[in-house]
Motif scaffolding. Structure first.
Motif, PDB file in Angstrom:
ATOM      1  N   ASN A  84      37.204  38.307  36.182  1.00  0.00           N
ATOM      2  CA  ASN A  84      37.136  39.207  37.332  1.00  0.00           C
ATOM      3  C   ASN A  84      38.243  38.882  38.333  1.00  0.00           C
ATOM      4  O   ASN A  84      38.503  37.725  38.632  1.00  0.00           O
ATOM      5  CB  ASN A  84      35.779  39.093  38.021  1.00  0.00           C
ATOM      6  CG  ASN A  84      34.633  39.488  37.108  1.00  0.00           C
ATOM      7  OD1 ASN A  84      34.028  38.644  36.464  1.00  0.00           O
ATOM      8  ND2 ASN A  84      34.352  40.776  37.023  1.00  0.00           N
ATOM      9  N   ARG A 109      36.859  42.097  25.968  1.00  0.00           N
ATOM     10  CA  ARG A 109      36.322  42.396  27.304  1.00  0.00           C
ATOM     11  C   ARG A 109      35.535  41.199  27.839  1.00  0.00           C
ATOM     12  O   ARG A 109      34.777  40.567  27.110  1.00  0.00           O
ATOM     13  CB  ARG A 109      35.418  43.620  27.263  1.00  0.00           C
ATOM     14  CG  ARG A 109      34.873  43.989  28.654  1.00  0.00           C
ATOM     15  CD  ARG A 109      34.408  45.400  28.748  1.00  0.00           C
ATOM     16  NE  ARG A 109      34.247  45.794  30.152  1.00  0.00           N
ATOM     17  CZ  ARG A 109      34.139  47.041  30.585  1.00  0.00           C
ATOM     18  NH1 ARG A 109      34.164  48.022  29.708  1.00  0.00           N
ATOM     19  NH2 ARG A 109      34.005  47.307  31.864  1.00  0.00           N
ATOM     20  N   PHE A 133      43.956  47.366  40.888  1.00  0.00           N
ATOM     21  CA  PHE A 133      43.513  46.059  40.395  1.00  0.00           C
ATOM     22  C   PHE A 133      42.739  45.389  41.537  1.00  0.00           C
ATOM     23  O   PHE A 133      43.168  44.389  42.103  1.00  0.00           O
ATOM     24  CB  PHE A 133      44.715  45.215  39.975  1.00  0.00           C
ATOM     25  CG  PHE A 133      45.273  45.581  38.622  1.00  0.00           C
ATOM     26  CD1 PHE A 133      45.129  44.722  37.532  1.00  0.00           C
ATOM     27  CD2 PHE A 133      45.923  46.782  38.426  1.00  0.00           C
ATOM     28  CE1 PHE A 133      45.632  45.050  36.282  1.00  0.00           C
ATOM     29  CE2 PHE A 133      46.437  47.122  37.187  1.00  0.00           C
ATOM     30  CZ  PHE A 133      46.289  46.256  36.105  1.00  0.00           C
ATOM     31  N   ARG A 137      37.109  43.805  39.718  1.00  0.00           N
ATOM     32  CA  ARG A 137      37.367  44.537  38.476  1.00  0.00           C
ATOM     33  C   ARG A 137      37.622  43.563  37.331  1.00  0.00           C
ATOM     34  O   ARG A 137      38.118  42.450  37.529  1.00  0.00           O
ATOM     35  CB  ARG A 137      38.593  45.462  38.625  1.00  0.00           C
ATOM     36  CG  ARG A 137      38.373  46.645  39.541  1.00  0.00           C
ATOM     37  CD  ARG A 137      37.439  47.684  38.935  1.00  0.00           C
ATOM     38  NE  ARG A 137      37.953  48.230  37.691  1.00  0.00           N
ATOM     39  CZ  ARG A 137      38.790  49.287  37.615  1.00  0.00           C
ATOM     40  NH1 ARG A 137      39.214  49.868  38.729  1.00  0.00           N
ATOM     41  NH2 ARG A 137      39.192  49.748  36.434  1.00  0.00           N
ATOM     42  N   GLU A 138      37.291  43.992  36.120  1.00  0.00           N
ATOM     43  CA  GLU A 138      37.469  43.151  34.938  1.00  0.00           C
ATOM     44  C   GLU A 138      38.860  43.374  34.358  1.00  0.00           C
ATOM     45  O   GLU A 138      39.318  44.517  34.213  1.00  0.00           O
ATOM     46  CB  GLU A 138      36.409  43.493  33.890  1.00  0.00           C
ATOM     47  CG  GLU A 138      34.993  43.162  34.321  1.00  0.00           C
ATOM     48  CD  GLU A 138      33.947  43.625  33.325  1.00  0.00           C
ATOM     49  OE1 GLU A 138      32.998  42.886  33.076  1.00  0.00           O
ATOM     50  OE2 GLU A 138      34.091  44.746  32.795  1.00  0.00           O
ATOM     51  N   VAL A 139      39.504  42.279  34.003  1.00  0.00           N
ATOM     52  CA  VAL A 139      40.854  42.333  33.453  1.00  0.00           C
ATOM     53  C   VAL A 139      40.979  41.286  32.359  1.00  0.00           C
ATOM     54  O   VAL A 139      40.347  40.227  32.420  1.00  0.00           O
ATOM     55  CB  VAL A 139      41.912  42.108  34.566  1.00  0.00           C
ATOM     56  CG1 VAL A 139      41.824  40.705  35.130  1.00  0.00           C
ATOM     57  CG2 VAL A 139      43.314  42.398  34.053  1.00  0.00           C
ATOM     58  N   LEU A 170      43.362  46.430  32.400  1.00  0.00           N
ATOM     59  CA  LEU A 170      42.291  46.626  33.366  1.00  0.00           C
ATOM     60  C   LEU A 170      41.192  47.460  32.706  1.00  0.00           C
ATOM     61  O   LEU A 170      41.419  48.598  32.308  1.00  0.00           O
ATOM     62  CB  LEU A 170      42.820  47.330  34.615  1.00  0.00           C
ATOM     63  CG  LEU A 170      41.832  47.507  35.762  1.00  0.00           C
ATOM     64  CD1 LEU A 170      41.489  46.168  36.391  1.00  0.00           C
ATOM     65  CD2 LEU A 170      42.411  48.450  36.823  1.00  0.00           C
ATOM     66  N   TRP A 171      40.005  46.880  32.598  1.00  0.00           N
ATOM     67  CA  TRP A 171      38.914  47.562  31.915  1.00  0.00           C
ATOM     68  C   TRP A 171      38.296  48.623  32.818  1.00  0.00           C
ATOM     69  O   TRP A 171      38.203  48.438  34.037  1.00  0.00           O
ATOM     70  CB  TRP A 171      37.840  46.558  31.497  1.00  0.00           C
ATOM     71  CG  TRP A 171      38.323  45.596  30.469  1.00  0.00           C
ATOM     72  CD1 TRP A 171      38.885  44.377  30.689  1.00  0.00           C
ATOM     73  CD2 TRP A 171      38.314  45.779  29.051  1.00  0.00           C
ATOM     74  NE1 TRP A 171      39.223  43.785  29.502  1.00  0.00           N
ATOM     75  CE2 TRP A 171      38.875  44.619  28.481  1.00  0.00           C
ATOM     76  CE3 TRP A 171      37.867  46.799  28.215  1.00  0.00           C
ATOM     77  CZ2 TRP A 171      39.017  44.461  27.106  1.00  0.00           C
ATOM     78  CZ3 TRP A 171      37.997  46.653  26.851  1.00  0.00           C
ATOM     79  CH2 TRP A 171      38.570  45.501  26.303  1.00  0.00           C
ATOM     80  N   PRO A 172      37.888  49.745  32.238  1.00  0.00           N
ATOM     81  CA  PRO A 172      37.218  50.779  33.052  1.00  0.00           C
ATOM     82  C   PRO A 172      35.893  50.258  33.574  1.00  0.00           C
ATOM     83  O   PRO A 172      35.277  49.375  32.967  1.00  0.00           O
ATOM     84  CB  PRO A 172      37.021  51.941  32.060  1.00  0.00           C
ATOM     85  CG  PRO A 172      37.058  51.309  30.708  1.00  0.00           C
ATOM     86  CD  PRO A 172      38.001  50.148  30.826  1.00  0.00           C
ATOM     87  N   PRO A 173      35.450  50.789  34.707  1.00  0.00           N
ATOM     88  CA  PRO A 173      34.154  50.334  35.254  1.00  0.00           C
ATOM     89  C   PRO A 173      33.030  50.565  34.241  1.00  0.00           C
ATOM     90  O   PRO A 173      33.040  51.542  33.488  1.00  0.00           O
ATOM     91  CB  PRO A 173      33.972  51.206  36.502  1.00  0.00           C
ATOM     92  CG  PRO A 173      35.357  51.631  36.872  1.00  0.00           C
ATOM     93  CD  PRO A 173      36.112  51.770  35.589  1.00  0.00           C
ATOM     94  N   ARG A 174      32.085  49.673  34.247  1.00  0.00           N
ATOM     95  CA  ARG A 174      30.944  49.804  33.343  1.00  0.00           C
ATOM     96  C   ARG A 174      30.028  50.935  33.811  1.00  0.00           C
ATOM     97  O   ARG A 174      29.832  51.123  35.014  1.00  0.00           O
ATOM     98  CB  ARG A 174      30.157  48.491  33.275  1.00  0.00           C
ATOM     99  CG  ARG A 174      30.953  47.340  32.665  1.00  0.00           C
ATOM    100  CD  ARG A 174      30.119  46.078  32.606  1.00  0.00           C
ATOM    101  NE  ARG A 174      30.892  44.946  32.126  1.00  0.00           N
ATOM    102  CZ  ARG A 174      30.973  44.586  30.841  1.00  0.00           C
ATOM    103  NH1 ARG A 174      30.324  45.291  29.931  1.00  0.00           N
ATOM    104  NH2 ARG A 174      31.702  43.539  30.477  1.00  0.00           N
TER     105      ARG A 174
END
Length: 207
Positions: A84, A109, A133, A137-139, A170-174
């Motif tokens: 994160n 992920r 970013f 957020r997850e990266v 950068l992963w899309p929001p869950r």
């Protein structure tokens, strides 16, 4: 000799309204199946858009704990780390992302968990917008270990492992699942009741 009667339930013996409800239930089930299929295809499409360098782990896995213990020993080693975002610092020709490390899924992920091996810094070429970013957020990044640097977290001095990132995803929001409430007292055949809710042969019991 007494013969027990056998009553066959046919469409003609069921009120038209109950048949309408049955058709409505079938449509709801069909829409649920279609929605599930769409969600599955969306997840597959999302996984296919992840860069190959992020989806596949390096042959030799170096953990953050190992790298923090001997950063010079692992300098140049290829790693795939993620977690994160804490902050993004933009320099003249590059950006430095501070990341709280998390374990990764097989496809790259970060896991949703409270445990962490620590923090690391990922240096990305060019400009990284802090509004996109954003913190939390997850990266996931893939690159090589470039040494370590000591900086402060509040008043605490902390040694960060530095990663020269070749890829930063950068992963899309869950998407939070929508809870479904099932009423255990709901009866789709109400108010007609017995025997219309018995879609099979009914044999009255006689002593």
């Amino acid at each position: 000799q007494y013969v027990r009667p056998v009553c066959r339930l046919t469409c003609s013996s069921v009120p038209a309204t109950s048949l309408t409800i049955t058709a409505a239930m079938m449509r709801m089930m069909l829409w649920s199946l279609l929605a599930s299929a769409w969600l599955a295809s969306a997840l597959l499409a999302g996984c296919s858009s992840v860069p190959e360098a992020i989806r596949h782990a390096p042959e030799t896995a170096v953990t953050l704990t190992e790298a923090r213990g001997a950063p010079e020993q692992y300098r140049g080693a290829t790693v795939r780390w993620g977690g994160n975002i804490v902050t993004v610092r933009n320099l003249k020709d590059e950006s430095v992302i501070e990341i709280v490390s998390r374990r990764l899924e097989s496809y790259g992920r970060p896991l949703e968990e409270d445990r962490s091996d620590g923090r690391f810094l990922a240096t990305v070429r060019g400009f990284v917008d802090p509004a996109i970013f954003a913190a939390g957020r997850e990266v996931t990044v893939r690159g090589t270990i470039a040494g370590s640097i000591e900086q402060s977290i509040g008043e605490h001095r902390y040694r960060f492992v530095q990663v020269a990132a070749e890829e930063a995803y950068l992963w899309p929001p869950r998407v939070e699942p929508v809870p479904y409430y099932y009423d255990p007292f709901w009866d789709p055949w109400y108010p007609w009741g017995w025997p219309y809710y018995r879609p099979y042969y009914y044999r009255p019991y006689h002593r």
